[in-house]
Design an enzyme around this catalytic site. Structure first.
Site, PDB file in Angstrom:
ATOM      1  N   LYS A 153     -12.237  36.005  85.027  1.00  0.00           N
ATOM      2  CA  LYS A 153     -11.361  36.835  84.184  1.00  0.00           C
ATOM      3  C   LYS A 153     -12.246  37.491  83.122  1.00  0.00           C
ATOM      4  O   LYS A 153     -12.786  36.811  82.257  1.00  0.00           O
ATOM      5  CB  LYS A 153     -10.275  35.990  83.535  1.00  0.00           C
ATOM      6  CG  LYS A 153      -9.223  36.831  82.827  1.00  0.00           C
ATOM      7  CD  LYS A 153      -8.113  35.951  82.274  1.00  0.00           C
ATOM      8  CE  LYS A 153      -6.984  36.818  81.732  1.00  0.00           C
ATOM      9  NZ  LYS A 153      -7.422  37.745  80.689  1.00  0.00           N
ATOM     10  N   ASP A 184      20.436  62.732  87.078  1.00  0.00           N
ATOM     11  CA  ASP A 184      19.290  61.981  87.610  1.00  0.00           C
ATOM     12  C   ASP A 184      18.027  62.817  87.414  1.00  0.00           C
ATOM     13  O   ASP A 184      17.851  63.849  88.051  1.00  0.00           O
ATOM     14  CB  ASP A 184      19.532  61.695  89.096  1.00  0.00           C
ATOM     15  CG  ASP A 184      18.401  60.886  89.723  1.00  0.00           C
ATOM     16  OD1 ASP A 184      17.415  60.590  89.033  1.00  0.00           O
ATOM     17  OD2 ASP A 184      18.512  60.567  90.927  1.00  0.00           O
TER      18      ASP A 184
END
Length: 848
Positions: free
Chosen positions: A254, A677
């Site tokens: 990481k 939309d």
């Protein structure tokens, strides 16, 4: 005369197809060959051919072969073809028999079960294929009543694949001879193009190093041709307490830096942070280095970091480097999402990384562009060693995982110490000899509750950091606290708008949600503040070799069968996960969906194989109601939600998406919802979508109409207007289109109402078709059958004033602590109507 019919249909002076001998003796001991050719004639089909008696026995298969044993594909017997036809790939001229393009889709050898001649005579031939795409057992079964009609079916064996994974013709469209797809062959100008090699012969090996060839990429499982995306949200890892065990996982370090997606196209480089910011200038040395990667186009995923003398990466060192010119930056690249016209997101992670390694190992790639290596298996042991060396932690990823733009369980992060991002909501005055400020007040977002206070941090600051951070804080000062509850001892606090994100290390969380011994590490300019929530550690994923088998689960009075069926394979989300999500949001979902005709998207096996269901047919689940609706050709039955039990029934049916009529079932001709939309082109900036919705809100407010907004679960937004004493459907249709046209008139370069995609020109489509009788819109809180299980989520209007796109998904909602709050709660108290005067006003304005 086996080839007489074949030759009578062709004029060989005009077609490049091989004439071939009548028969060719088969060499003793040689294996029988097979070939499959994609043929774009009058109708696209696949020619399936088996070598027998010196010719190719042939069938035309309209839908192509499948690896799914449940699919029975029609196969029409046609004339025998010469063996030379097994190497043919090219174009048959128009006007000739079978005119069109032929692509060599698969080839190899086959083994009959029993006597193949006798089996064909009896109408059932079983055999095994050994091809580059087709493997394992198959059957050819003749239908009664028509000697030419057969069915081609896959046998259930180790090579069978269920659901969408079996549709190999869609996943693997490339030629096994040239690596090209049909569209590329159609564009050829040469008149006589065909390969005379043996059917089943291997393609010539690729020469040279570096990036993979197009043929190699096309052969990878899950790879498809596709355009380089203009926008992509990175896949995120879920926090776990322990590293997963098992060889199905690979494990990476990481890195302590900035997550960056890099878009490479024709020498241009854009390095985009997780928050959507282009930091190519800040990472200028890396952007220049990326130009030397040998690609035409690519999308890389990785972390920009600074490597210290002990080999560790440090976020604080990275910030210091950025202030000093960023000369020592390293880009750790651990994933490849797109390469030279191929979309790799559907390929297994391990395959993507193998291609990536060859790409970055190519000569001339600078060392600052570094392959993010990994180890396979031994997760707990690897994690322990990483922590022993004082590193941040590891990221464990399933080797077979696809790339999904969401936080998933197929990627997990395991830290060595507690640290996370936190939102800065205020700061205190300095005391003693300290300059700048005393401490930062920190919080996390907790669903619709808002920003929850979780403590102060007063250590970890250098003098330079104190001064630079104070300048940013002073520009954001506000009179009101951004926290849901006033923090204790806040008399000398300066409140700031919650826009800055701090990376903080700490020992642990207290029982009342406070940080124990926090220390400031730096600002996270790449992370949107709206996405910061408390990270909850989960148990490590179970090893795949010993899965916990769940056969059923109870939800109220309903038994959920097959709860462990994986509906979202890329995220590892099951039918049970979706049912639990519906239980979590049930009161909010039902508040907006009860009593409306439904249209459902059912995905009984996986979200990759779904279908729309408007009418229930003969079977109506007991927990759902019905309504009889008059339609053009008579009356039809629609399902209706009545209560929470109905939601669980939807989960049992494999429903992922729920779509609603804009009218109640009690009177379907009295619409009470008006929907706009906003459907953006992939290249449209998010800010334009948000600004369009906000402007629509203003236009509606000018007509004394209150509106609400929600995400669609995709890239768009729905602006919704509740109505009482509503208009007719015709009036709603005229009004919505006229109002949308007004917005288009204000910014025609951004918006359009053109239904045809080809005419939208990269603009945002304002879709008003939801306002027609029988049309539907996705329900608030409904999941979507898309990668990562996104959710259509109601939001506050103020969310659109931020720079980042709001994103919600099933797992993220389940992970949130505390009760959920409905951002549309006020909708139920709104009393407003769309009068004919308002309709005429807007219509006149749009025409004027």
């Amino acid at each position: 005369m086996a080839l007489e019919a074949y030759r009578q249909k062709r004029r060989f002076e005009r077609t490049p197809e091989p004439r071939g001998p009548a028969r060719r003796p088969r060499a003793k001991g040689s294996r029988l060959r097979f070939v499959v050719q994609e043929h774009a004639a009058t109708r696209l089909h696949y020619d399936f051919r088996l070598e027998l008696d010196g010719v190719l026995k042939s069938w035309a298969v309209p839908k192509g072969p499948s690896l799914d044993p449940t699919k029975k594909q029609l196969a029409v017997a046609v004339e025998d073809h010469p063996l030379e036809y097994g190497g043919f790939e090219g174009k048959i001229p128009e006007g000739e028999y079978g005119g069109g393009t032929v692509l060599l889709w698969d080839r190899g050898t086959w083994e009959p079960v029993g006597d193949p001649k006798e089996s064909l005579r009896k109408g059932r031939l079983s055999f095994t294929l050994h091809g580059e795409k087709l493997e394992g057992g198959f059957h050819l079964v003749r239908l009664s009543g028509d000697p030419k009609s057969w069915l081609l079916m896959k046998r259930r064996d180790a090579w069978a694949k269920a659901d969408g994974a079996g549709e190999v013709v869609a996943r693997r469209p490339e030629s096994v001879a040239s690596g090209r797809v049909l569209g590329e062959l159609v564009g050829q100008r040469r008149g006589k193009v065909w390969h005379s090699g043996r059917a089943g012969a291997a393609p010539a090996p690729r020469r040279g190093g570096g990036a993979s060839s197009s043929a190699e990429l096309a052969r990878l499982e899950g790879v498809e041709r596709g355009a380089l995306p203009t926008e992509r949200f990175p896949q995120l890892a879920t926090l776990a307490r322990e590293a997963p065990a098992g060889d199905e996982w690979l494990h990476e370090l990481k890195y302590d830096g900035y997550r960056v997606l890099s878009r490479l196209e024709r020498g241009r480089v854009a390095m985009i942070t997780r928050g959507g910011l282009d930091w190519s200038d800040r990472f200028a040395p890396l952007a220049e280095a990326l130009r030397r990667v040998p690609v035409k186009s690519a999308l890389l995923d990785g972390e920009v970091a600074v490597v210290q003398e002990d080999g560790s990466t440090s976020f604080q060192a990275l910030q210091n480097q950025l202030r000093g010119g960023a000369k020592e930056l390293v880009y750790f690249v651990f994933d490849l999402l797109h390469l030279d016209g191929f979309d790799l997101t559907g390929a297994p992670l391990e395959s993507r990384k193998a291609v990536l390694k060859r790409l970055l190992d190519a000569e001339g790639v600078p060392r600052s562009i570094h392959f993010g290596d990994h180890v396979v298996g031994q997760g707990p042991r690897f994690h322990a060693e990483v922590c022993r060396r004082g590193l941040e932690g590891i990221v464990s990823k399933r080797r077979d995982s696809k790339s999904v733009p969401a936080r998933t369980a197929s990627w997990v992060k395991v830290k060595c110490s507690s640290r996370q991002e936190l939102v800065i909501g205020g700061y205190t005055e300095p005391s003693g000899a300290r300059s700048g400020f005393g401490a930062l007040l920190l919080g996390v977002h907790d669903g619709a509750k808002g920003l929850t206070y979780c403590g102060k941090v007063g250590t970890g600051f250098s003098e330079a950091t104190l001064g630079a951070l104070l300048e940013k804080l002073e520009r954001l000062e506000t009179a009101r606290s951004p926290f849901t509850e006033r923090p204790p001892d806040a008399r000398h606090t300066h409140w700031v708008e919650p826009k800055l994100v701090a990376e903080v290390a700490f020992q642990s969380w207290t029982d009342d949600g406070r940080l124990r011994q926090p220390s400031f590490l730096g600002l996270r300019e790449d992370k949107p503040a709206a996405e910061v929530v408390r990270e909850e550690q989960r148990p490590p994923p179970r090893p795949a070799a010993k899965p916990a088998r769940v056969t059923e689960a109870r939800f109220g009075d309903l038994t959920l069968t097959h709860p462990d069926r994986v509906l979202f394979p890329e995220a590892g989300l099951t039918k049970l996960t979706v049912a639990r999500y519906l239980r979590r949001v049930a009161p909010l979902f039902l508040a907006h969906a009860v009593g409306r005709p439904l249209v459902l998207v059912r995905c009984p096996e996986t979200r990759e194989d779904c279908f729309y269901q408007k009418h229930p047919g003969a079977y109506v689940p007991r927990a759902l109601g019905t309504v009889r609706v008059r339609e053009k050709h008579g009356h039809e039955i629609y399902l209706v939600l009545r209560d929470e039990a109905g939601l669980y029934e939807l989960a049992q049916l494999g429903v992922i998406e729920t779509h609603l009529w804009g009218a109640p079932a009690r009177d379907v001709d009295a619409p009470d919802r008006l929907v706009f939309d906003f459907d953006p082109d992939p290249a449209s900036p998010w800010q334009h979508v948000a600004e369009g919705a906000l402007r629509m809100r203003q236009l509606l407010a000018g007509l004394d109409l209150i509106s609400f907004v929600k995400t669609t679960g995709g890239k768009g937004l729905h602006v919704v207007v509740p109505l009482r004493l509503g208009p007719s459907w015709d009036e709603l249709k005229v009004f919505s289109l006229a109002l949308a046209s007004l917005l288009v008139g204000e910014a025609p370069e951004r918006f359009t109402t053109h239904l045809v995609k080809a005419r939208r020109g990269g603009r945002i489509f304002i879709d008003t078709l939801r306002n027609r009788r029988g049309s539907t819109w996705v329900a608030p809180y409904s999941p979507r059958a898309r990668a990562g299980a996104p959710v259509s989520m109601p939001i506050e209007w103020k969310v659109l004033e931020r720079d980042e796109r709001p994103r919600f998904d099933v797992q993220g909602v389940l992970d949130r602590g505390g009760p959920l709050t409905d951002a549309w709660a006020a909708m139920h108290d709104v009393r407003q109507s769309l009068t004919r005067t308002k309709v005429q006003t807007v219509l006149a304005a749009s025409q004027g």
